[in-house]
Design a protein around this motif. Structure first.
Motif, short mmCIF file in Angstrom:
data_model
loop_
_atom_site.label_atom_id
_atom_site.label_comp_id
_atom_site.label_asym_id
_atom_site.label_seq_id
_atom_site.Cartn_x
_atom_site.Cartn_y
_atom_site.Cartn_z
N PHE A 112 59.49 -14.47 63.97
CA PHE A 112 60.20 -13.30 63.48
C PHE A 112 60.92 -12.59 64.63
O PHE A 112 60.30 -12.21 65.61
N ASP A 113 62.23 -12.41 64.48
CA ASP A 113 63.00 -11.58 65.41
C ASP A 113 63.47 -10.37 64.61
O ASP A 113 64.50 -10.41 63.95
N LEU A 114 62.67 -9.31 64.64
CA LEU A 114 62.95 -8.13 63.83
C LEU A 114 64.22 -7.42 64.27
O LEU A 114 64.92 -6.84 63.43
N SER A 115 64.57 -7.49 65.56
CA SER A 115 65.79 -6.81 66.02
C SER A 115 67.04 -7.47 65.46
O SER A 115 68.04 -6.80 65.21
N GLN A 116 66.99 -8.78 65.23
CA GLN A 116 68.13 -9.51 64.68
C GLN A 116 68.01 -9.74 63.17
O GLN A 116 68.95 -10.21 62.54
N GLY A 117 66.84 -9.45 62.62
CA GLY A 117 66.61 -9.71 61.19
C GLY A 117 66.60 -11.19 60.88
O GLY A 117 67.12 -11.63 59.85
N VAL A 118 65.97 -11.99 61.76
CA VAL A 118 65.98 -13.45 61.63
C VAL A 118 64.55 -13.98 61.58
O VAL A 118 63.70 -13.54 62.35
N VAL A 119 64.33 -14.91 60.69
CA VAL A 119 63.07 -15.66 60.64
C VAL A 119 63.43 -17.12 60.91
O VAL A 119 64.30 -17.69 60.25
N THR A 120 62.77 -17.74 61.88
CA THR A 120 63.06 -19.12 62.26
C THR A 120 61.88 -20.01 61.92
O THR A 120 60.75 -19.74 62.32
#
Length: 174
Positions: free
Chosen positions: A147-155
């Motif tokens: 989870f990259d909450l600053s970018q709003g991305v889940v990988t």
């Protein structure tokens, strides 16, 4: 012999997922090798393949029959590919029709009910699957670093897969 070739075929594709390998091994062991395991490849005829399928149709659901047939066909096609057979005996085989199940439409209310019924640490899982379209194994394979909450991305970098004997293990996503 068909059984020896089936073993060779199972190990011929290093990219085959462990869960697929386990499924194919079960189909061979339970449904195919008891009939064809000790047979010479060139002695198996299309009529015998059809008779095998017809026998399966009496005790198995159509999707299982098709999966087992797909394994027989793949082994025979492999024999053609490596020049053990000129033609596959899997010609003109009629298979049962698989009727697609009607699946209910899942609403946000349904997802909320499912999530609230789960232990707190798993309550996000149904939402990730429903909203982002992740498979169960992909959701189960997520880690904090996914989870990259600053970018709003889940990988999704790995997923939980079913291995040999049904044991859960990690593997690459589809």
């Amino acid at each position: 012999m068909f059984g020896a070739l089936a073993d060779q075929w199972l190990n011929a594709n290093p990219g085959k997922r462990e869960s697929t390998l386990a499924r194919d091994e079960v189909a061979l062991r339970l449904h195919i090798l008891p009939t064809f395991g000790k047979r010479r490849l060139d002695s198996i005829t299309p009529v015998e393949i059809q008779n095998l399928v017809n026998g399966w149709c009496k005790t198995q659901n159509p999707a299982t029959v098709r999966r087992s047939y797909d394994v027989v066909r793949a082994v025979c096609n492999y024999a053609v590919t490596i020049d053990l057979l000129l033609r596959t005996p899997c010609r003109g085989v009629r298979l049962p029709e698989v009727i697609a199940r009607k699946r209910p439409t899942v609403t946000p209310t349904h997802i909320e009910q499912i999530a609230s019924a789960m232990p707190q640490q798993y309550a996000l899982m149904p939402w990730l699957g429903a909203v982002l379209g992740f498979r169960w194994g992909e959701v189960a394979g997520l880690r904090v670093g996914s989870f990259d909450l600053s970018q709003g991305v889940v990988t999704v970098t790995e997923q939980v897969i079913r291995g040999k004997g049904g044991k859960a293990t990690f593997g690459p996503p589809k």
